[in-house]
Design a protein around this motif. Structure first.
Motif, mmCIF file in Angstrom:
data_model
loop_
_atom_site.group_PDB
_atom_site.id
_atom_site.type_symbol
_atom_site.label_atom_id
_atom_site.label_comp_id
_atom_site.label_asym_id
_atom_site.label_seq_id
_atom_site.Cartn_x
_atom_site.Cartn_y
_atom_site.Cartn_z
ATOM 1 N N ALA A 254 0.850 -1.193 0.000
ATOM 2 C CA ALA A 254 0.000 0.000 0.000
ATOM 3 C C ALA A 254 0.884 1.241 0.000
ATOM 4 O O ALA A 254 1.897 1.287 0.703
ATOM 5 C CB ALA A 254 -0.920 0.014 1.221
ATOM 6 N N ALA A 255 0.475 2.237 -0.787
ATOM 7 C CA ALA A 255 1.196 3.511 -0.868
ATOM 8 C C ALA A 255 2.675 3.295 -1.191
ATOM 9 O O ALA A 255 3.547 3.976 -0.644
ATOM 10 C CB ALA A 255 1.039 4.289 0.439
ATOM 11 N N GLY A 256 2.959 2.330 -2.054
ATOM 12 C CA GLY A 256 4.329 2.073 -2.474
ATOM 13 C C GLY A 256 5.183 1.354 -1.458
ATOM 14 O O GLY A 256 6.400 1.217 -1.647
ATOM 15 N N LYS A 257 4.589 0.864 -0.367
ATOM 16 C CA LYS A 257 5.354 0.218 0.697
ATOM 17 C C LYS A 257 4.849 -1.196 0.929
ATOM 18 O O LYS A 257 3.648 -1.440 0.994
ATOM 19 C CB LYS A 257 5.253 1.031 1.989
ATOM 20 C CG LYS A 257 6.039 0.438 3.151
ATOM 21 C CD LYS A 257 5.882 1.287 4.404
ATOM 22 C CE LYS A 257 6.643 0.696 5.583
ATOM 23 N NZ LYS A 257 6.468 1.504 6.819
ATOM 24 N N LEU A 258 5.768 -2.143 1.080
ATOM 25 C CA LEU A 258 5.430 -3.540 1.333
ATOM 26 C C LEU A 258 5.551 -3.837 2.825
ATOM 27 O O LEU A 258 6.562 -3.511 3.454
ATOM 28 C CB LEU A 258 6.355 -4.463 0.542
ATOM 29 C CG LEU A 258 6.065 -5.959 0.671
ATOM 30 C CD1 LEU A 258 4.760 -6.314 -0.034
ATOM 31 C CD2 LEU A 258 7.217 -6.787 0.098
ATOM 32 N N THR A 259 4.510 -4.477 3.378
ATOM 33 C CA THR A 259 4.497 -4.848 4.794
ATOM 34 C C THR A 259 4.192 -6.326 4.927
ATOM 35 O O THR A 259 3.260 -6.832 4.289
ATOM 36 C CB THR A 259 3.433 -4.043 5.567
ATOM 37 O OG1 THR A 259 3.692 -2.651 5.416
ATOM 38 C CG2 THR A 259 3.453 -4.402 7.048
ATOM 39 N N GLN A 260 4.962 -7.036 5.733
ATOM 40 C CA GLN A 260 4.635 -8.422 6.050
ATOM 41 C C GLN A 260 3.613 -8.408 7.183
ATOM 42 O O GLN A 260 3.903 -7.987 8.303
ATOM 43 C CB GLN A 260 5.882 -9.201 6.459
ATOM 44 C CG GLN A 260 5.591 -10.668 6.792
ATOM 45 C CD GLN A 260 6.824 -11.430 7.225
ATOM 46 O OE1 GLN A 260 7.938 -11.146 6.778
ATOM 47 N NE2 GLN A 260 6.638 -12.409 8.111
ATOM 48 N N GLU A 309 -7.503 -3.275 6.328
ATOM 49 C CA GLU A 309 -8.419 -2.758 5.312
ATOM 50 C C GLU A 309 -7.685 -2.678 3.981
ATOM 51 O O GLU A 309 -6.566 -2.186 3.902
ATOM 52 C CB GLU A 309 -8.936 -1.369 5.705
ATOM 53 C CG GLU A 309 -9.973 -0.818 4.731
ATOM 54 C CD GLU A 309 -10.540 0.517 5.180
ATOM 55 O OE1 GLU A 309 -11.368 1.092 4.450
ATOM 56 O OE2 GLU A 309 -10.152 0.985 6.274
ATOM 57 N N LEU A 310 -8.319 -3.194 2.940
ATOM 58 C CA LEU A 310 -7.755 -3.192 1.594
ATOM 59 C C LEU A 310 -8.464 -2.134 0.763
ATOM 60 O O LEU A 310 -9.696 -2.120 0.687
ATOM 61 C CB LEU A 310 -7.920 -4.572 0.958
ATOM 62 C CG LEU A 310 -7.218 -4.815 -0.376
ATOM 63 C CD1 LEU A 310 -5.712 -4.721 -0.209
ATOM 64 C CD2 LEU A 310 -7.616 -6.182 -0.932
ATOM 65 N N LYS A 311 -7.690 -1.233 0.152
ATOM 66 C CA LYS A 311 -8.257 -0.133 -0.620
ATOM 67 C C LYS A 311 -7.801 -0.210 -2.078
ATOM 68 O O LYS A 311 -6.879 -0.952 -2.417
ATOM 69 C CB LYS A 311 -7.832 1.210 -0.004
ATOM 70 C CG LYS A 311 -8.282 1.403 1.434
ATOM 71 C CD LYS A 311 -7.779 2.726 1.993
ATOM 72 C CE LYS A 311 -8.187 2.900 3.439
ATOM 73 N NZ LYS A 311 -7.667 4.183 4.008
ATOM 74 N N ALA A 312 -8.471 0.591 -2.907
ATOM 75 C CA ALA A 312 -8.131 0.620 -4.327
ATOM 76 C C ALA A 312 -6.658 0.990 -4.511
ATOM 77 O O ALA A 312 -6.146 1.898 -3.850
ATOM 78 C CB ALA A 312 -9.021 1.612 -5.063
ATOM 79 N N GLY A 313 -5.972 0.279 -5.393
ATOM 80 C CA GLY A 313 -4.562 0.511 -5.652
ATOM 81 C C GLY A 313 -3.635 -0.327 -4.795
ATOM 82 O O GLY A 313 -2.411 -0.255 -4.958
#
Length: 370
Positions: A254-260, A309-313
């Motif tokens: 999200a927002a160009g950042k990857l999170t485990q 929460e999963l958002k568009a993009g």
């Protein structure tokens, strides 16, 4: 010609063409149907027929036609006049002039949430059989201009030796599907939001699968000790609930950042958390694949749960440990940026794991929200 008739049910005035009188009319205010023949107000016919002229002038003259409507009878609350849809076969109610700003409530906008999902799996370059299993169940529908997208995703990594690990992972996805699929049907039957105890329901589905695998292992000596690690992901109109056992992983981009999102339930991960080992040491430690619990290995299992929460993009990536054994977070993030389609991304990640050594089976499910 246009005439005004009064609904016998709610007393509001309806403006219709005389050619539709005698047919069943539908009140735009209360929705009730009625038939009535009022005396039309005289109007001089013009060339080409009044009905044809009204059809040609209707949309441009509609505001002034509304303004010319007579006041409602005494004792009847003023309401916008319903009007006729001249392009349709009958009478339909529609909103009149907007009420005052103080009382007007705008209709809720249809959600823009959409899901696209793709999955891929590979036996790798070392193993002789693929003991992974994955499940994708997606339900999308629209009603009253409201779009809904639900998905159940399960990635299971079997363990237990020849002819056992693949059976364990297969039983796991079958059992979880049998428990959670009715939730998708309940949503289609009218539930607009996920139940408040959804996390417990997902954990319960994994615990039920635990008993199923354990009983199958006890009934077949060749399957003794079989089990599986798992990530169960349930997406309900952007609300994500995750149940997790072992070292399968769920990533959120999200927002160009990857999170485990999930935390590995392994011995080395626990040592890293306690400060006894660095992440760099953990990646090459001989016991890095030793999980602390697995589904089907013991009578009790305690799944971890996560919510987001999963958002568009945004993206979700669900994968077994065969991916992160060879593809680190930086490479994964770059692949997501460069690959716009989930099916293509899932296949690309599996290929990257194989090219990196392919020491284990590798399974990936990619989810794109748009």
């Amino acid at each position: 010609m246009l005439v005004h008739v009064q609904c016998p049910h709610c007393s509001s005035l309806c403006q219709v063409e005389d050619q539709y009188l005698g047919a069943a009319l539908k009140c735009g205010r209360c929705g009730q149907t009625f038939t009535i023949r009022p005396t039309p107000q005289p109007a001089a016919p013009g060339p080409g027929g009044l009905a044809a002229r009204l059809r040609g002038m209707f949309r441009s003259l509609l505001p002034s036609a509304r303004a010319a409507s007579p006041p409602p009878p005494v004792g009847v609350e003023a309401e916008p006049d319903p009007f006729l849809d001249l392009d349709g076969p009958g009478i339909t109610g529609a909103a009149g002039p907007d009420p005052s700003p103080e009382t007007h409530t705008a209709p809720s906008a249809a959600p823009s949430f959409r899901l696209e999902i793709g999955g891929a799996t590979s036996v790798g370059r070392v193993r002789s059989r693929n003991e992974d299993s994955f499940l994708i169940q997606q339900l999308s529908w629209s009603n009253q201009d409201r779009r809904h997208d639900l998905a159940l995703i399960v990635v299971a990594d079997g363990m237990g030796g020849y002819a056992a690990g693949d059976r364990a992972s297969g039983l796991l996805i079958q059992s979880v599907s049998a428990t959670l699929t009715p939730l998708l049907q309940a949503a289609l039957d009218g539930r607009d939001s996920p139940p408040p105890d959804l996390a417990e329901t997902v954990k319960g589905a994994i615990q039920t699968a635990n008993q199923t695998i354990l009983q199958a292992a006890q009934a077949d000596l060749a399957c003794r000790g079989m089990g599986a690690t798992v990530a169960v992901v349930l997406i309900w109109d952007g609300q994500v609930t995750i149940g997790h056992v072992g070292d399968c992983r769920v990533y959120h981009h999200a927002a160009g950042k990857l999170t485990q999102v999930t935390r590995d339930q392994t011995l080395v991960a626990r040592l890293v958390e306690m400060g006894h080992m660095s992440p760099e040491e953990a990646r090459t430690h001989p016991a890095r694949n030793e999980v602390l619990q697995a589904v089907g290995r013991h009578p009790e299992v305690a799944p971890a749960d996560y919510r987001l929460e999963l958002k568009a993009g945004e993206w979700l990536v669900v994968a077994c440990d065969g991916l992160h054994a060879h593809v680190d977070a930086a490479a994964l993030e770059q692949a997501i940026r460069e690959t716009p389609f989930p099916a293509r991304l899932a296949n690309r990640l599996v290929e990257m794991a194989d090219q990196g050594g392919g020491t284990d089976n590798c399974t990936v499910v990619a989810v794109r929200c748009y």
